[in-house]
Scaffold this active site. Structure first.
Site, PDB file in Angstrom:
ATOM      1  N   ASP A 245      60.848 -51.062  22.611  1.00  0.00           N
ATOM      2  CA  ASP A 245      61.037 -50.793  24.024  1.00  0.00           C
ATOM      3  C   ASP A 245      60.397 -49.436  24.323  1.00  0.00           C
ATOM      4  O   ASP A 245      60.291 -48.581  23.439  1.00  0.00           O
ATOM      5  CB  ASP A 245      62.535 -50.771  24.336  1.00  0.00           C
ATOM      6  CG  ASP A 245      62.812 -50.595  25.816  1.00  0.00           C
ATOM      7  OD1 ASP A 245      62.103 -51.198  26.622  1.00  0.00           O
ATOM      8  OD2 ASP A 245      63.740 -49.840  26.149  1.00  0.00           O
TER       9      ASP A 245
ATOM     10  N   ASP B 101      67.340 -50.193  23.763  1.00  0.00           N
ATOM     11  CA  ASP B 101      68.561 -49.490  24.107  1.00  0.00           C
ATOM     12  C   ASP B 101      69.325 -50.122  25.249  1.00  0.00           C
ATOM     13  O   ASP B 101      70.455 -49.739  25.525  1.00  0.00           O
ATOM     14  CB  ASP B 101      68.250 -48.023  24.464  1.00  0.00           C
ATOM     15  CG  ASP B 101      67.266 -47.910  25.619  1.00  0.00           C
ATOM     16  OD1 ASP B 101      66.796 -48.958  26.104  1.00  0.00           O
ATOM     17  OD2 ASP B 101      66.964 -46.777  26.028  1.00  0.00           O
TER      18      ASP B 101
ATOM     19  N   ASP C 212      67.659 -55.744  26.143  1.00  0.00           N
ATOM     20  CA  ASP C 212      67.084 -55.818  24.797  1.00  0.00           C
ATOM     21  C   ASP C 212      67.953 -56.613  23.826  1.00  0.00           C
ATOM     22  O   ASP C 212      67.491 -56.981  22.749  1.00  0.00           O
ATOM     23  CB  ASP C 212      66.883 -54.410  24.229  1.00  0.00           C
ATOM     24  CG  ASP C 212      65.920 -53.585  25.040  1.00  0.00           C
ATOM     25  OD1 ASP C 212      64.886 -54.137  25.453  1.00  0.00           O
ATOM     26  OD2 ASP C 212      66.206 -52.400  25.288  1.00  0.00           O
TER      27      ASP C 212
END
Length: 905
Positions: free
Chosen positions: A328, A646, A650
């Site tokens: 990410d 985070d 996700d």
């Protein structure tokens, strides 16, 4: 009606569809009926096997079946010591597996807890606070800054509303909300007339109608993805399962062959059956499950010291086999703290702003000569910084030595930039008292504030400060502020060129403007048109973490591809990727390597999808479902995928990945619970260290297996040879268990402490399809087994021929097995290099283990109590010399083989 369609309807249509009142809300009777119909506003509990089923699953393994059978048979044969040892190994292995599985299932509980809050609603015309789980579709919900959105809501009356949706969509800045009707095909991140459960209101207020609760929300959709994502076995687990099946078949076949041969030779059936059981017990590496667990646990401890907390033991090894890291962007590769990087003023000057994050530490320097810029009061640079900081509703915080922000990240970046230029953001509200505000809105796209101006004549004048989008602020300006402080004719083309140049670097650009000597009695949007003076541009971004670029390079060197998977815009993601050199390993740019958006992915034909995903380096504006599909596509190409993240969005991909990695500081609890590993410092660079440790763990496990298998194979073959030749057993089952368990603990486990070999991060990741033992290593196992069988059989026969008793010959054979294992242990410290190359004393644990094992062998050989228990007897010095000679010869043969086969290991 599906939740996805509400953003495509006008507010009054949504109100009619849900049969509610936009002012009075639902009455209590209707709420009760809908609660019965729709159920509570909570995510459904996971359904799965009960406690007993979860316990039984821990025994579902081929080697465990053989051990259970061997333990049962030895108990029936009244060999209770042997049986207790075998069952003890099985129980320990089951307990470890049960604890690991319990932790993994906590992810769904964390998702359910996210929606348990309180909500402000209007029911029957009265405003009241209710538990969020009592919300129903049609409820009229009120939100304001600081609230967590309790359900999916269609806005009907937003007021300067901005919402942080980063945990859901990956968007790096709060999103402005309005009630405008949108196309039905709009992605979740672009639905500006919707509020989604679990997101956070950062500014403004709003009223909306609840359109979905519980499992029907966007958060519920992610919950279903997490629940449906397959929990994959790790490469090591898969290889051990395959290895165990092959070993199980081989052991059972050898035991059956032994029993059959014995009967064919007319030997006693009971004795032959005992020999077959002895073969099975000897061939099973009882110490392997414990060795794997302890080696992984040591790896966990090493990683914890390097700020990577492992929640699932096998994840330690998985890192060492990782071929792709899907990361990410926001908060993982970047700091998730907007930072002004550049300031442009109309005199053509461009300034660099140093430092990053919300800590007001850094300087503003001239882009030409690098000297520190000290803004002169009422100059263009000074007005630009002042407008950004005073036309601002955010506030910096400093708690426990860490700088933070209350409010919009963009406004926080402007406060920090002003502080770096010498202005005090905390003092500005007092010096420039605000007398009026035109708040930011999605239609207006700028914010304007009216302040008392202490720098005007007598300090009684007023000044208007404005900040906003360049394309909206520029038409309001009639001139720009020149370097000498005078107002010059506006050159709009020059401003747009500067803005485009900054935007091409992946920076978000805001324009600032000022109007001095303003009339405080007339302050509205109309009077600003054409009366402002442009002061400059501020360009910002969420900066990459300081060590992220070097970590990415290290991953490339290690043969690991890093891919950015984010919900943010393609331009922003591509610019950050170039700064991090994500495209460096393919020698291209963002255009050559590929930046794919969620729309691009949806347009790809199914047969082209995996290859395109494998080739690209950046994926922008992707949804949680697409993140999950990306991981699956990479796995279909044979990759071992580590996914970092985070946010709530996700979690499904973290669960599906071979190893999920969550951020400890900035990550949501959902991400942490779905992950196998948590980074306590939220730094992508920590992954590099974890990969290094993971490779070391896999090396050490391989070394243990290469070391332990020859003994088990040799013990089984010795029993088989005895049956074939009609001879007495050279070693007894009790003695076999002594060898297996003591050497595994005192000798083999010391390999878990072996230091990482040089160059471990310069080699390519281990091929997922590569067998646990290569052909060269399998040959080495067979070679050492053969040496053990030949040496022990020769020694046993020699001792008997020299007149030694059966117990003395068996004691000699027992000690031969252990001493050869001891010598071979030093060879296994490196699978390719000699023991002299790695250093004889570089692993002090091995020296301690050898000492303990030596004392144990002296005890079992010479202590009367041990002689009685294990049917051994003392042996003389000449026998020990023969044992040492055979062990030295075996070590020499292994060294020659290692040198000849080094390139194939």
């Amino acid at each position: 009606m599906p939740t996805e369609a509400h953003h495509g309807l006008a507010a009054h249509e949504v109100v009619m569809l849900l049969e509610t009142d936009p002012h009075r809300g639902l009455d209590e009777g209707e709420v009760a009926r809908r609660q019965e119909r729709y159920g509570p506003n909570v995510l459904p509990a996971a359904t799965g096997g009960g406690l007993l089923l979860r316990v039984l699953r821990q025994f579902h393994h081929p080697l465990i079946y053989v051990l259970l059978a061997a333990g049962t048979i030895t108990a029936l044969l009244h060999e209770y010591t042997d049986s207790a040892v075998i069952f003890g190994v099985v129980v320990v292995n089951a307990v470890v597996g049960f604890v690991q599985e319990s932790k993994a299932e906590a992810a769904l509980d964390a998702l359910r807890s996210m929606v348990r809050t309180r909500a402000r609603v209007v029911r029957g015309g009265r405003e009241r606070m209710v538990p969020s789980q009592e919300l129903v579709p049609g409820d009229l919900v009120l939100v304001e800054a600081g609230d967590k959105v309790p359900a999916d809501v269609r806005l009907i009356r937003p007021v300067s509303l901005r919402v942080d949706e980063s945990a859901l969509t990956g968007e790096s800045v709060p999103v402005a909300k309005d009630e405008t009707v949108l196309p039905a095909t709009a992605a979740v991140a672009d639905r500006h007339n919707m509020l989604y459960s679990g997101t956070l209101v950062t500014a403004g207020s709003g009223t909306g109608v609840t359109v979905a609760t519980g499992a029907e929300t966007e958060l519920g959709a992610i919950h279903r993805l997490v629940g449906s994502a397959e929990t994959l076995v790790t490469p090591l687990t898969a290889k051990l399962n395959q290895f165990s099946k092959v070993l199980t078949v081989a052991i059972l076949a050898l035991a059956a062959l032994t029993f059959g041969i014995g009967l064919a030779r007319g030997q006693d059936g009971a004795e032959t059956f005992t020999a077959a059981v002895a073969l099975a017990v000897g061939a099973i590496p009882e110490g392997l499950p414990a060795a794997v667990t302890i080696t992984l646990a040591i790896g966990v401890a090493r990683m914890a010291r390097r700020k990577a907390v492992v929640r699932q033991l096998p994840a330690v090894e998985t890192l060492g086999s990782t071929t792709v890291i899907g990361s990410d962007k926001t908060g993982t590769l970047t700091e998730n703290q907007m930072t002004v990087r550049a300031v442009w003023t109309p005199d053509g000057a461009e300034y660099e702003v140093t430092g990053s994050g919300y800590a007001p530490q850094g300087e503003i320097v001239h882009g030409t000569d690098g000297t520190v810029a000290v803004p002169r009061p009422r100059s263009a640079l000074w007005w630009t910084l002042l407008a950004g900081a005073a036309c601002n509703d955010a506030a910096l915080t400093h708690e426990e030595g860490r700088w933070g922000l209350v409010g919009d990240p963009t406004e926080g970046a402007l406060l920090v930039a002003a502080a770096k230029g010498g202005l005090d953001p905390a003092a500005l509200p007092g010096e420039y008292a605000r007398a009026g505000t035109l708040p930011f809105s999605s239609e207006r796209q700028f914010m304007a504030t009216l302040h008392r101006d202490p720098g005007s004549g007598g300090g009684t004048g007023h000044v208007v400060l404005v900040k906003g989008a360049v394309e909206r602020v520029l038409p309001l300006c009639g001139g720009w502020l020149a370097g000498d402080g005078t107002v010059r004719e506006l050159d709009a083309d020059a401003v747009l060129r500067a803005a485009e140049d900054l935007a091409s670097r992946g920076l978000r650009v805001l324009a600032t403007a000022v109007r001095t000597d303003s009339d405080p009695r007339v302050f509205d949007e109309d009077v600003l048109d054409g009366t402002l003076t442009l002061t400059g541009l501020q360009a910002m971004l969420d900066p990459p973490r300081p060590a992220a670029a070097s970590a990415v390079r290290a991953c490339h060197t290690a043969g690991i591809t890093v891919k950015m998977i984010t919900g943010d815009h393609a331009a922003t993601a591509g610019a950050i990727a170039e700064r991090l050199q994500l495209f460096g390993d393919v020698g291209g740019s963002r255009g050559d390597a590929g930046v794919l958006t969620g729309a691009d992915l949806d347009a790809l034909p199914a047969e082209e999808y995996p290859e395109a995903v494998d080739r690209a380096r950046v994926f922008a504006r992707v949804s949680p479902e697409q993140k999950l599909r990306l991981v699956e596509a990479l796995q279909s190409r044979g990759h071992v995928v580590a996914m970092t993240g985070d946010g709530v969005n996700d979690a499904p991909a973290l669960r599906q990945a071979n190893i999920g990695i969550a951020m400890g500081r900035g990550g949501t609890e959902v991400a942490k619970e779905a992950a196998d590993m948590v980074l306590t410092d939220d730094d992508f660079a920590t992954i590099e260290a974890a990969v290094e440790e993971g490779r070391g763990v896999f090396d050490n496990l391989t070394k243990f297996i290469v070391w332990t298998l020859p003994t088990n194979m040799g013990e089984g073959l010795v029993i088989l040879a005895a049956i074939l030749f009609g001879s007495a057993l050279p070693i007894l089952p009790t003695q076999i268990l002594w060898i297996n368990m003591t050497t595994a603990v005192a000798l083999g486990l010391m390999l878990a402490f072996e230091p990482k070999e040089a160059g471990i991060m310069s080699r390519a990741p281990r091929d997922p399809d590569r067998p646990l033992l290569t052909g060269a290593l399998a040959f080495r196992v067979v070679l050492v087994s053969t040496l053990l069988v030949a040496g022990s059989w020769w020694l046993f026969s020699w001792e008997r021929a020299e007149g030694a008793g059966l117990a003395e010959a068996r004691t000699a054979a027992l000690n031969l097995f252990v001493v050869v294992e001891l010598f071979y242990l030093f060879s296994c410290r490196s699978l390719t290099r000699s023991m002299w190359h790695v250093g004889l004393f570089s692993n002090k644990w091995i020296i301690g283990g050898v000492t303990v094992q030596a004392l144990g062998q002296l005890a079992i050989t010479y202590l009367p109590a041990m002689n009685t228990l294990f049917e051994t007897t003392p042996i003389n010095g000449e026998t020990w010399l023969r044992i040492l000679g055979i062990a030295a010869l075996a070590s020499l043969v292994v060294a020659v083989d290692k040198r000849l086969r080094r390139q194939w290991v």
